[in-house]
Design an enzyme around this catalytic site. Structure first.
Site, PDB file in Angstrom:
ATOM      1  N   LYS A  16       0.840  -1.217   0.000  1.00 33.66           N
ATOM      2  CA  LYS A  16       0.000   0.000   0.000  1.00 33.66           C
ATOM      3  C   LYS A  16       0.869   1.259   0.000  1.00 33.66           C
ATOM      4  CE  LYS A  16      -1.811   1.665   4.007  1.00 33.66           C
ATOM      5  NZ  LYS A  16      -1.494   3.081   4.183  1.00 33.66           N
ATOM      6  N   ASN A  17       1.865   1.280   0.903  1.00 33.68           N
ATOM      7  CA  ASN A  17       2.639   2.512   1.070  1.00 33.68           C
ATOM      8  C   ASN A  17       3.638   2.758  -0.056  1.00 33.68           C
ATOM      9  OD1 ASN A  17       1.231   3.008   3.352  1.00 33.68           O
ATOM     10  ND2 ASN A  17       2.905   2.559   4.791  1.00 33.68           N
ATOM     11  N   ARG A  39      -4.759  10.603   4.423  1.00 32.26           N
ATOM     12  CA  ARG A  39      -3.594  11.478   4.597  1.00 32.26           C
ATOM     13  C   ARG A  39      -2.692  11.477   3.379  1.00 32.26           C
ATOM     14  NH1 ARG A  39      -2.063  14.578   7.973  1.00 32.26           N
ATOM     15  NH2 ARG A  39      -0.026  14.158   7.110  1.00 32.26           N
ATOM     16  N   CYS A  41      -4.916  12.567  12.781  1.00 34.08           N
ATOM     17  CA  CYS A  41      -5.576  11.269  12.743  1.00 34.08           C
ATOM     18  C   CYS A  41      -5.302  10.567  14.066  1.00 34.08           C
ATOM     19  CB  CYS A  41      -5.096  10.440  11.568  1.00 34.08           C
ATOM     20  SG  CYS A  41      -3.456   9.838  11.718  1.00 34.08           S
ATOM     21  N   ARG A  75      -0.263  14.842  12.350  1.00 33.33           N
ATOM     22  CA  ARG A  75       0.615  14.513  11.224  1.00 33.33           C
ATOM     23  C   ARG A  75       0.752  15.733  10.308  1.00 33.33           C
ATOM     24  NH1 ARG A  75      -1.101   8.501   9.397  1.00 33.33           N
ATOM     25  NH2 ARG A  75       0.818   8.583   8.192  1.00 33.33           N
ATOM     26  N   PRO A  76       1.601  16.686  10.719  1.00 36.74           N
ATOM     27  CA  PRO A  76       1.756  17.898   9.919  1.00 36.74           C
ATOM     28  C   PRO A  76       2.487  17.616   8.597  1.00 36.74           C
ATOM     29  CG  PRO A  76       3.354  17.872  11.707  1.00 36.74           C
ATOM     30  CD  PRO A  76       2.485  16.659  11.882  1.00 36.74           C
ATOM     31  N   ILE A  77       2.419  18.587   7.651  1.00 40.47           N
ATOM     32  CA  ILE A  77       3.196  18.428   6.409  1.00 40.47           C
ATOM     33  C   ILE A  77       4.165  19.601   6.240  1.00 40.47           C
ATOM     34  CG2 ILE A  77       1.576  16.922   5.167  1.00 40.47           C
ATOM     35  CD1 ILE A  77       0.652  19.437   3.596  1.00 40.47           C
ATOM     36  N   ASP A  78       4.603  20.136   7.410  1.00 37.84           N
ATOM     37  CA  ASP A  78       5.504  21.294   7.356  1.00 37.84           C
ATOM     38  C   ASP A  78       6.800  21.002   6.598  1.00 37.84           C
ATOM     39  OD1 ASP A  78       5.776  19.585   9.673  1.00 37.84           O
ATOM     40  OD2 ASP A  78       7.344  20.941  10.380  1.00 37.84           O
ATOM     41  N   LEU A  79       7.317  19.779   6.717  1.00 35.14           N
ATOM     42  CA  LEU A  79       8.593  19.473   6.043  1.00 35.14           C
ATOM     43  C   LEU A  79       8.404  19.426   4.522  1.00 35.14           C
ATOM     44  CD1 LEU A  79       9.884  16.661   8.439  1.00 35.14           C
ATOM     45  CD2 LEU A  79      10.580  19.058   8.389  1.00 35.14           C
ATOM     46  N   ASP A 127       4.666   0.834  11.909  1.00 33.00           N
ATOM     47  CA  ASP A 127       3.447   0.173  11.409  1.00 33.00           C
ATOM     48  C   ASP A 127       3.334  -1.288  11.837  1.00 33.00           C
ATOM     49  OD1 ASP A 127       2.673   2.492  10.240  1.00 33.00           O
ATOM     50  OD2 ASP A 127       3.079   1.889   8.178  1.00 33.00           O
ATOM     51  N   VAL A 181       8.216   7.326  16.552  1.00 31.69           N
ATOM     52  CA  VAL A 181       7.869   7.970  15.272  1.00 31.69           C
ATOM     53  C   VAL A 181       6.567   8.773  15.380  1.00 31.69           C
ATOM     54  CG1 VAL A 181       7.414   7.588  12.815  1.00 31.69           C
ATOM     55  CG2 VAL A 181       9.128   6.197  13.994  1.00 31.69           C
ATOM     56  N   ARG A 225      -8.453  -0.471   4.654  1.00 32.00           N
ATOM     57  CA  ARG A 225      -7.539   0.505   4.036  1.00 32.00           C
ATOM     58  C   ARG A 225      -6.223  -0.153   3.655  1.00 32.00           C
ATOM     59  NH1 ARG A 225      -5.910   4.341   7.948  1.00 32.00           N
ATOM     60  NH2 ARG A 225      -4.492   4.775   6.231  1.00 32.00           N
TER      61      ARG A 225
HETATM   62  C1  UD1 Z   1       4.301   6.929   6.104  1.00 34.96           C
HETATM   63  C2  UD1 Z   1       3.396   5.723   5.983  1.00 34.96           C
HETATM   64  C3  UD1 Z   1       2.881   5.310   7.348  1.00 34.96           C
HETATM   65  C4  UD1 Z   1       4.051   5.084   8.301  1.00 34.96           C
HETATM   66  C5  UD1 Z   1       4.988   6.283   8.331  1.00 34.96           C
HETATM   67  C6  UD1 Z   1       6.241   6.050   9.137  1.00 34.96           C
HETATM   68  C7  UD1 Z   1       2.464   6.023   3.781  1.00 34.96           C
HETATM   69  C8  UD1 Z   1       1.264   6.322   2.950  1.00 34.96           C
HETATM   70  N1  UD1 Z   1       2.300   6.086   5.100  1.00 34.96           N
HETATM   71  O1  UD1 Z   1       3.498   7.995   6.626  1.00 34.96           O
HETATM   72  O2  UD1 Z   1       2.127   4.110   7.200  1.00 34.96           O
HETATM   73  O3  UD1 Z   1       3.552   4.869   9.598  1.00 34.96           O
HETATM   74  O4  UD1 Z   1       5.393   6.614   6.984  1.00 34.96           O
HETATM   75  O5  UD1 Z   1       6.913   4.931   8.683  1.00 34.96           O
HETATM   76  O6  UD1 Z   1       3.515   5.729   3.259  1.00 34.96           O
HETATM   77  N2  UD1 Z   1       6.295  14.756  10.352  1.00 34.96           N
HETATM   78  C9  UD1 Z   1       6.368  16.102  10.631  1.00 34.96           C
HETATM   79  N3  UD1 Z   1       6.305  16.981   9.589  1.00 34.96           N
HETATM   80  C10 UD1 Z   1       6.151  16.574   8.287  1.00 34.96           C
HETATM   81  C11 UD1 Z   1       6.084  15.196   8.032  1.00 34.96           C
HETATM   82  C12 UD1 Z   1       6.151  14.307   9.075  1.00 34.96           C
HETATM   83  O7  UD1 Z   1       6.503  16.509  11.785  1.00 34.96           O
HETATM   84  O8  UD1 Z   1       6.094  17.429   7.385  1.00 34.96           O
HETATM   85  C13 UD1 Z   1       6.348  13.790  11.479  1.00 34.96           C
HETATM   86  C14 UD1 Z   1       5.024  13.054  11.635  1.00 34.96           C
HETATM   87  O9  UD1 Z   1       4.117  13.771  12.418  1.00 34.96           O
HETATM   88  C15 UD1 Z   1       5.456  11.769  12.301  1.00 34.96           C
HETATM   89  C16 UD1 Z   1       6.845  11.510  11.706  1.00 34.96           C
HETATM   90  O10 UD1 Z   1       7.270  12.764  11.161  1.00 34.96           O
HETATM   91  O11 UD1 Z   1       5.579  11.942  13.679  1.00 34.96           O
HETATM   92  C17 UD1 Z   1       6.856  10.461  10.605  1.00 34.96           C
HETATM   93  O12 UD1 Z   1       6.027  10.843   9.560  1.00 34.96           O
HETATM   94  P1  UD1 Z   1       6.288  10.417   8.047  1.00 34.96           P
HETATM   95  O13 UD1 Z   1       7.548   9.653   7.923  1.00 34.96           O
HETATM   96  O14 UD1 Z   1       6.135  11.649   7.205  1.00 34.96           O
HETATM   97  O15 UD1 Z   1       5.067   9.454   7.781  1.00 34.96           O
HETATM   98  P2  UD1 Z   1       4.048   9.503   6.584  1.00 34.96           P
HETATM   99  O16 UD1 Z   1       4.744   9.733   5.295  1.00 34.96           O
HETATM  100  O17 UD1 Z   1       2.887  10.361   6.939  1.00 34.96           O
END
Ligand code: UD1
Length: 441
Positions: free
Chosen positions: A41-42, A116, A140, A145-149, A330, A352, A422
């Site tokens: 899936k991922n 997401r 969630c 789960r921000p997308i600031d990065l 996961d 994480v 999902r």
């Molecule tokens: C992906 C996976 C999810 C898995 C996760 C970690 C998919 C669709 N989902 O989620 O199943 O649990 O990787 O292996 O592939 N963070 C920030 N700012 C950002 C982005 C992330 O602070 O801009 C933080 C998140 O809140 C979290 C951590 O970084 O605490 C990890 O997130 P990330 O690696 O981005 O996970 P996803 O890509 O959302």
């Protein structure tokens, strides 16, 4: 989507399917037999978004799993103008994306809120159309789960970004510009978004402190198949040289390491004898290492892992979730379920996500003894679990409750199965194939 008397009806344009909301399990039977791993899936979600880098070309992906999240991504891509053909039979699962010359660039709020991973369209749409509007997917149940990065990296590449009323509006004058970007955390989604954005950017992009998950290599392979130069091996991170126009291509989605590990842990928990096929064992080294430490009996071949029954209970172990190649977050709920039967006290530290322990109170309803102290689950092993009515609080929590139910004496009813659909294709059929007594109601 509407919930009607316990069943969730979902209509797709391709098919009308019913998603059952409860799984009834009569547990206590050791699993036996062979199960095949689905496409990941991922890995599938980001590589599907690669079609947004094309214009008047086609992307063909093999081994795409049949999942609720995959259908949401298909709907999202269709809403942006892509024509999607799904070809599935017993032995293959291919999806073909025909991208028009002109894409739409506004994502609907309904689709963005459903999943997401809809944020993965941000990078490729911005790079291809020069603008994009994306409602923020929101938090969630496993933590904020921000997308600031993602946004910080895109800004460094020249994007102008504003957030108004919960909608991200991003635009760029001309093309994005290749840059050296250092991620503050190796976020999987940010790495993927920036890799796709860099693919149509002017010049070279180097992303440092990137995620190293196998799904990133799969994305690199798909980007290469449409003509992008991507290097993932160097010490400097990922290096991408942007191109003017991507061409048609075809690639395969890698096997789902989290699904495979769930079946492996189900085999261990039920003291069964099962073989999990079509996986890449090196992708789950962290899990196999912990199972070995805990004394589980298994053998590893090139594309399979075989679990053997054991007369002894698992030894307790300490686990800490980390970005790959560390122990995957996961798989931690499923590992907690297995360790709830160990002889002694195990700990799992979640580094994480915050709040990824909602499953603990549900497992405790089945007789487990798990206490949460901040980011650590303290798991005191018990001799056996008993069936109970429990709720899947998220996707992997649901998987943990199902495997716990398979090992428990008596009947377990797992509600809110919508989360499980999902990420687990035909989990009821696969489990029945391993001799489990499960029923959807
Ligand atoms: C992906 C996976 C999810 C898995 C996760 C970690 C998919 C669709 N989902 O989620 O199943 O649990 O990787 O292996 O592939 N963070 C920030 N700012 C950002 C982005 C992330 O602070 O801009 C933080 C998140 O809140 C979290 C951590 O970084 O605490 C990890 O997130 P990330 O690696 O981005 O996970 P996803 O890509 O959302």
């Amino acid at each position: 989507m509407s919930i009607i008397s316990g069943k969730t009806e979902i209509s797709h344009r391709r098919e009308e399917s019913t998603i059952y909301n409860t799984m009834k399990i009569n547990g206590g039977i050791p699993l036996s037999g062979t199960v095949k791993t689905q496409g990941a899936k991922n890995a599938a979600l980001p590589v599907m978004a690669v079609c947004l880098l094309l214009r008047g070309e086609t992307l063909t992906l093999d081994n795409v799993p049949d999942l609720y999240d995959i259908n949401t991504m298909i709907e999202t891509l269709e809403s942006l103008g892509v024509t999607v053909e799904v070809k599935r039979d017993e032995n293959s699962s291919q999806v073909i994306f025909h991208t028009p010359e002109e894409l739409k660039w506004e994502v609907s709020e309904t689709l963005a809120r459903k999943m997401r991973a809809s944020s993965l369209v941000l990078g490729p749409l911005l790079a291809n159309c020069g603008k994009v509007s994306l409602p923020l997917p929101g938090g969630c149940s496993i933590g904020s789960r921000p997308i600031d990065l993602h946004l910080k990296g895109l800004k460094q590449m020249g994007a102008e970004i504003e957030i108004q009323n919960g909608v991200v509006h991003a635009s760029v004058k001309g093309k994005l510009r290749g840059r050296r970007i250092y991620l503050d955390f190796p976020s999987v989604g940010a790495t993927e978004n920036l890799m796709m954005a860099a693919s149509l950017a002017q010049g070279e992009t180097i992303i440092e402190n990137v995620a190293r998950e196998p799904e990133i290599d799969n994305l690199a392979a798909v980007l290469r198949c449409v003509g992008v130069t991507v290097e993932t091996e160097g010490a400097g991170g990922v290096r991408i040289i942007g191109i003017d126009k991507a061409h048609s291509g075809r690639e395969r989605v890698i096997p789902d390491r989290i699904e495979a590990s769930t079946y492996i842990l189900a085999g261990v928990m039920t003291n069964g004898h099962i073989k999990v096929e079509d996986l890449v064992p090196s992708h789950i080294d962290a899990i196999l290492a912990k199972l070995e430490e805990a004394g589980a009996k298994f053998s590893v071949k090139k594309n399979s892992v075989e679990i053997f029954p054991s007369k002894k209970r698992l030894h307790p172990v300490s686990v800490k979730t980390l970005p790959y190649p560390g122990f995957p977050t996961d798989s931690q709920p499923q590992m907690a379920a297995a360790l709830s039967l160990a002889r002694g006290v195990s700990t799992i530290e979640e580094s994480v996500f915050q709040a990824r322990f909602l499953y603990a109170q549900e497992l405790n309803r089945m007789g487990a003894d798990i206490q949460i102290s901040r980011d650590v689950a303290i798991i005191r092993g018990v001799e056996g679990l008993q069936g109970a009515g429990v709720k899947a609080t998220d996707l992997r929590a649901g998987a943990a409750l199902i495997i716990a139910g398979l090992s428990a004496k008596g009947e377990t009813r797992v509600d809110d199965m919508i989360h499980v659909w999902r990420g687990y294709e035909a989990i009821d059929k696969k489990l029945r194939g391993l001799g489990a007594r499960v029923e959807l109601i």
